[in-house]
Design a protein around this motif. Structure first.
Motif, short mmCIF file in Angstrom:
data_model
loop_
_atom_site.label_atom_id
_atom_site.label_comp_id
_atom_site.label_asym_id
_atom_site.label_seq_id
_atom_site.Cartn_x
_atom_site.Cartn_y
_atom_site.Cartn_z
N THR A 65 0.83 -1.20 0.00
CA THR A 65 0.00 0.00 0.00
C THR A 65 0.88 1.26 0.00
OG1 THR A 65 -0.18 0.00 2.42
CG2 THR A 65 -1.87 -1.17 1.19
N LEU B 145 -7.32 14.03 3.30
CA LEU B 145 -6.48 12.97 3.87
C LEU B 145 -6.44 12.99 5.39
CD1 LEU B 145 -3.43 13.17 1.42
CD2 LEU B 145 -5.15 11.35 1.53
N LEU C 161 -8.90 10.75 7.21
CA LEU C 161 -8.56 9.34 7.00
C LEU C 161 -7.39 8.92 7.88
CD1 LEU C 161 -8.86 9.01 3.11
CD2 LEU C 161 -10.41 8.08 4.84
N GLY D 233 -9.20 6.48 9.84
CA GLY D 233 -9.20 5.40 8.85
C GLY D 233 -8.81 4.04 9.38
N ILE E 271 -5.14 1.40 6.64
CA ILE E 271 -4.75 2.39 5.63
C ILE E 271 -3.95 3.55 6.21
CG2 ILE E 271 -6.77 1.87 4.21
CD1 ILE E 271 -8.00 4.49 5.25
N ARG E 272 -3.61 3.50 7.50
CA ARG E 272 -2.95 4.65 8.13
C ARG E 272 -1.61 4.97 7.48
NH1 ARG E 272 -3.90 3.69 13.23
NH2 ARG E 272 -5.66 5.13 13.24
N VAL F 195 -2.14 6.55 4.05
CA VAL F 195 -2.60 7.94 4.13
C VAL F 195 -1.48 8.85 4.61
CG1 VAL F 195 -4.24 9.50 5.25
CG2 VAL F 195 -4.98 7.23 4.51
#
Length: 331
Positions: free
Chosen positions: A201, A262, A265, A269, A273-274, A277
């Motif tokens: 990611t 962003l 998030l 989030g 996904i931290r 982001v």
């Protein structure tokens, strides 16, 4: 009368080159520091790159990630990561957790005995828990993923270099690519400094940063080319200052709106996904900086063609309307 939010005045006369030695030097120092961090501390690779096992645990009962961690830590040998999976399609009686266990042997997988041991540990706190899926990534596959990630970032950078070269001039291409290398290196450096998890990611975030940063830079370069043909006798440094001031409102508004999207998030989030982001947020900040300061500094040092349609030397008596435009010192 409609309300119009202005973060930057319509007309500015900021001298962005007043501290060009300091800004360029700081960028070089930070890039070197990032390389040193990568060589000494390295990156905290996730399971995607190190190898390991991902277990999807499902239960009809609500669970606490802390309880799951407390139950598994005594029996798990490798690195342990537990995240709750949120999905709007899940019903009220479906709760899913993703358990990631670092490489435990050369194959990168866990044995059936270990799997039973992990499930038994979780069933002590939640008898309804089951393992819906188990996926393992071996060291060979993780090594291939690392090389594929490097190829992806390199190919994107080369493609951008060729695009800028064909659309503008080679000086613009060099300035744009140096700005991209700056953004990527500083992002890798901060991940190495704080040992944030680096996985696939994050690679996606790096590629997104490349696209965002070069988009900002191309907008400035396009206006710069127009101004170079329009103001043929104005000193190059003044044309560049004029260009950045003309595009400053767009640059700031784009950056601020992206950060506003962003920031929530990053806070809300979740762990899944931290890191993605955070990489995006940091990349936007350094991308705006490299667009405003670094890319144009490189073009100024290399020099650039002043007029694509006429001789560079202006005819006798020709004078630019803005040849004497003053620029105040940047704050």
């Amino acid at each position: 009368m409609a309300f119009r939010l202005k973060l930057v005045p319509d007309v500015t006369h900021i001298n962005f080159f007043r501290w060009r030695s300091l800004t360029t030097g700081s960028s070089v120092v930070l890039m070197i520091a990032s390389v040193i961090l990568l060589l000494t501390m390295g990156l905290n690779f996730g399971i995607d790159f190190r190898g390991g096992t991902t277990i999807r645990a499902e239960s009809s009962n609500a669970f606490d990630v802390g309880d799951y961690r407390a139950a598994l830590e005594p029996v798990v040998e490798g690195d342990l990561s537990i995240t709750e999976v949120f999905d709007p399609t899940f019903g009220p009686d479906r709760h899913v957790a993703q358990v990631r266990i670092g490489l435990t042997d050369e194959a990168g997988s866990i044995t059936p005995e270990q799997l039973n041991e992990y499930q038994a540990a979780l069933q002590e706190i939640d008898p309804a828990v089951t393992f819906a899926a188990v996926e393992s990534v071996g060291p060979k596959v993780s090594g291939e993923l690392i090389m594929t990630a490097i190829y992806a970032v390199t190919a994107a950078t080369i493609g951008i270099l060729l695009y800028i070269w064909l659309r503008f001039e080679w000086q613009f291409a060099v300035g744009g690519v140096i700005a991209l290398v700056h953004d990527v290196l500083l992002t890798l450096g901060i991940f190495s400094l704080f040992q944030l998890r680096f996985d696939l990611t994050t690679i996606a975030a790096l590629l997104t940063i490349l696209g965002y940063s070069i988009n900002d830079t191309v907008v400035v370069f396009d206006r710069l080319r127009e101004n170079l043909m329009k103001f043929k006798t104005m000193p190059l440094i003044d044309v560049m200052n004029l260009t950045v001031n003309e595009t400053l409102s767009r640059t700031v508004m784009t950056g601020v709106t992206t950060i506003l999207a962003l920031a929530p998030l990053l806070v809300l989030g979740g762990d899944v996904i931290r890191n993605f982001v955070f990489a995006m947020l940091w990349g936007v900040i350094v991308g705006v900086y490299s667009t405003v300061y670094l890319a144009k500094n490189v073009v100024l040092m290399l020099g650039v063609k002043r007029d694509w349609s006429k001789p560079e030397k202006a005819a006798p008596g020709e004078k630019d309307d803005l040849a004497g435009t003053p620029f105040q010192d940047a704050p």
